[in-house]
Design a protein around this motif. Structure first.
Motif, PDB file in Angstrom:
ATOM      1  N   ILE A 111       1.003  -1.241  -0.087  1.00  0.00           N
ATOM      2  CA  ILE A 111       0.236  -0.349  -0.149  1.00  0.00           C
ATOM      3  C   ILE A 111       1.044   1.384  -0.141  1.00  0.00           C
ATOM      4  O   ILE A 111       1.990   1.731   0.821  1.00  0.00           O
ATOM      5  N   VAL A 112       0.550   1.992  -1.093  1.00  0.00           N
ATOM      6  CA  VAL A 112       1.317   3.348  -0.915  1.00  0.00           C
ATOM      7  C   VAL A 112       0.516   4.436  -0.847  1.00  0.00           C
ATOM      8  O   VAL A 112      -0.246   4.422  -1.432  1.00  0.00           O
ATOM      9  N   GLY A 113       1.422   5.406  -0.386  1.00  0.00           N
ATOM     10  CA  GLY A 113       0.948   6.896   0.767  1.00  0.00           C
ATOM     11  C   GLY A 113       0.110   7.024   1.627  1.00  0.00           C
ATOM     12  O   GLY A 113      -0.667   5.686   2.229  1.00  0.00           O
ATOM     13  N   ARG A 114       0.068   8.118   2.307  1.00  0.00           N
ATOM     14  CA  ARG A 114      -0.143   7.704   3.803  1.00  0.00           C
ATOM     15  C   ARG A 114      -1.524   8.598   3.909  1.00  0.00           C
ATOM     16  O   ARG A 114      -2.882   8.965   2.752  1.00  0.00           O
ATOM     17  N   VAL A 115      -2.489   7.737   5.170  1.00  0.00           N
ATOM     18  CA  VAL A 115      -3.807   8.418   4.765  1.00  0.00           C
ATOM     19  C   VAL A 115      -4.451   9.778   4.892  1.00  0.00           C
ATOM     20  O   VAL A 115      -3.579   9.157   6.646  1.00  0.00           O
ATOM     21  N   PRO A 116      -4.728  10.352   5.156  1.00  0.00           N
ATOM     22  CA  PRO A 116      -5.050  11.817   5.622  1.00  0.00           C
ATOM     23  C   PRO A 116      -6.342  12.125   6.162  1.00  0.00           C
ATOM     24  O   PRO A 116      -7.290  10.506   6.189  1.00  0.00           O
TER      25      PRO A 116
END
Length: 255
Positions: A111-116
């Motif tokens: 999973i890529v990308g931070r969760v805002p």
């Protein structure tokens, strides 16, 4: 429910049927518009805009799968967006150059990308999924050649028009498999963006940094070449194309 259309530019019926066409929302009444044989992504997607009247148009790659309940998550994210929004996406690069997600990527096996916790203003979007709000009249630039950089371009187009561009917690699955070396078509798109957006450079994209010097493009070509074996082994699943590429390049596929 807000009027929604899924739009897809596809060159492979097999990939499309294995991914985007399996998304449960299509069986629940959300229409899918497919564009084939377009000379560029921008032309394909503008054709989709012209062929529909939906207020919310979701432009998705044919190797994207939208899981059960995705349309409800989309509605919830749209309700959180500021009134100025024109473009929204599932994976982008924030103004602080941090990746905003989350997306499962088969090519990276993670999973890529931070969760805002809330929508994040961005400078670019990955092209895997882009949501456009029709009433803002933001469109894709048909002068941009090929199939790269249009996520960054439409974000900057929205910003230049005084509109907002955001990414948020809109999870999906991208079955993109292994990515090979950046090709000449990527270079053409890069140089187009250099010229068009010279006044706002540098711009961080999910793949590279668009700079005035272009040194980042050369660096990324070198890094791609050096990291081929590593990236082949990160990809989830083995298929004939990846195995053939690994053999041709002398890489070892470890499973």
């Amino acid at each position: 429910m807000t009027d929604i259309l899924i739009a897809c530019a596809s060159h492979s019926e097999a990939i499309r049927k294995a991914n985007i066409e399996r998304s449960p929302l299509l069986a629940q009444g959300i229409p899918l518009h497919v564009e084939q044989n377009a000379p560029s992504a921008s032309i394909a997607y503008n054709r989709a805009l012209d062929a529909s009247t939906a207020e919310i148009v979701v432009f998705a790659h044919h190797d994207v799968y939208l899981p059960q309940g995705w349309q409800s998550v989309l509605q919830a994210r749209i309700a959180e967006l500021p009134d100025d929004w024109a473009v929204f996406g599932t994976f982008g690069i924030g103004l602080d150059a941090a990746p905003v997600g989350p997306v499962w990527s088969s090519s990276l096996g993670m999973i890529v990308g931070r969760v805002p916790m809330a929508p994040v203003r961005i400078q670019s979007l990955d092209e895997l999924l882009i949501v456009v709000r029709r009433s803002t009249n933001v469109r894709f630039d048909e002068a941009l050649p090929g199939w790269h950089m249009y996520g960054t371009d439409i974000v900057q187009t929205a910003i230049a028009a005084g509109r907002g561009a955001y990414a948020g917690a809109l999870p999906c699955i991208h079955n993109d498999r292994y990515h090979g070396a950046l090709g000449r078509d990527f270079d053409e798109a890069y140089h187009f963006m250099q010229r068009k957006w010279a006044g706002v450079l540098p711009l961080r994209t999910p793949i590279t940094k668009i700079s005035r010097s272009g040194l980042h493009l050369m660096r990324d070509h070198w890094r791609n070449w050096r990291s081929g074996n590593y990236r082949v082994n990160m990809a989830v699943g083995t298929d004939h194309d990846v195995e053939m590429l690994a053999a041709r390049c002398g890489w070892s596929r470890l499973d």
